[in-house]
Enzyme design. Structure first.
Site, PDB file in Angstrom:
ATOM      1  N   CYS A   1       0.859  -1.183   0.000  1.00  0.00           N
ATOM      2  CA  CYS A   1       0.000   0.000   0.000  1.00  0.00           C
ATOM      3  C   CYS A   1       0.892   1.227   0.000  1.00  0.00           C
ATOM      4  O   CYS A   1       1.723   1.386   0.908  1.00  0.00           O
ATOM      5  CB  CYS A   1      -0.891  -0.003   1.248  1.00  0.00           C
ATOM      6  SG  CYS A   1      -1.879   1.490   1.481  1.00  0.00           S
TER       7      CYS A   1
ATOM      8  N   CYS B   1      -0.977   3.666  -6.246  1.00  0.00           N
ATOM      9  CA  CYS B   1      -1.890   2.965  -5.338  1.00  0.00           C
ATOM     10  C   CYS B   1      -2.058   1.574  -5.913  1.00  0.00           C
ATOM     11  O   CYS B   1      -2.305   1.428  -7.124  1.00  0.00           O
ATOM     12  CB  CYS B   1      -3.244   3.680  -5.261  1.00  0.00           C
ATOM     13  SG  CYS B   1      -4.492   2.754  -4.303  1.00  0.00           S
TER      14      CYS B   1
END
EC number: 5.1.1.3
Length: 256
Positions: free
Chosen positions: A67, A181
């Site tokens: 992440c 992302c």
């Protein structure tokens, strides 16, 4: 492999390709999703606390924070408090700066990621002489999760998330887009169509997998049972993502 949701499956797919025999626990903090709308303090405390408890319970030989938001905010803190080796995920600014032909590229991430000093430092180190635009499009996380559940995702909805980027000065020269992302590669087709022209997409999944290979090159892997995934949120809701996990060889979904 830890992520705020299921974007980390893009990294897991690359890991499967390079280390098919490596046993994996996929951890999704669905109760904390989305990270991009939280403050830095909230993200740091949540990630450090969860990974501490997960490391104690599962005793992994390595942790991957799949992440960008969690890594750019909390990676240093987590490394200080845990003895387990940790691989982070950071925006692929270095390769994008090398790939751009026009000299203009963009970083597309969550609002929290694109404002981080970590991104400033990557830009200063690797993008000298290039123009780097940034845009926070946290709504793409929700769209990516919906797509994995089999819901229809319109190109118009994706285009609306890109509007702020395409309105920036110099946006017409963008030829390379950093998907900062892990959820965003799940929307590759929609992003290409929404952008409206040929563009090179760059993400960090392959780099994550290569780093894991490097750190475990002298180790043997023995899978003693099936891989599984855990969620901090509702198990029934998590099970709606079963087909996406099954595609990566995970059929056992559990509550953390």
């Amino acid at each position: 492999m830890f992520d705020s949701g299921v974007g980390g499956l893009t990294g897991l797919a690359e890991l499967r390709r390079l280390l098919p025999h490596a046993p994996v626990i996929y951890a999704a903090d669905m109760a904390g999703l989305p990270y991009g709308a939280k403050s830095e303090a909230e993200v740091a405390a949540r990630v450090a606390g969860l990974l501490g408890r997960m490391a104690e319970r599962y005793r992994p030989r390595l942790i991957t924070i799949a992440c960008n938001t969690a890594s750019t905010i909390a990676l240093g803190m987590v490394r200080e408090v845990l003895e387990t080796p940790i691989v982070g995920t950071v925006p692929a600014i270095k390769p994008a700066a090398a790939l751009t032909r026009t000299g203009t590229f963009a970083v597309l991430g969550t609002q929290a990621t694109v404002r981080q000093g970590y991104v400033d430092r990557l830009e200063a180190e690797f993008a000298g002489g290039k123009r780097m635009l940034r845009h926070g499009a946290g709504g793409l996380v929700t769209l990516a999760e919906a797509k994995l559940r089999g819901e229809a995702v319109s190109v118009a909805a994706v285009r609306a998330e890109l509007a702020g980027l395409l309105a920036q000065d110099g946006a017409g020269d963008i030829d390379t887009l950093v998907l900062a992302c892990t959820h965003f590669p799940l929307l590759e087709a929609e992003l290409r169509e929404a952008f409206g022209r040929d563009i090179t997409l760059v993400d960090g999944a392959a780099g994550i997998a290569r780093r894991i290979v490097d750190l475990t090159s002298d180790q043997q892997f023995t899978r003693t049972g099936p891989d599984y995934a855990i969620t901090t949120g509702s198990l029934s809701d998590f099970q709606t993502l079963a087909p996406a996990f099954a595609a990566q060889g995970i059929s056992d979904l559990r509550k953390f």
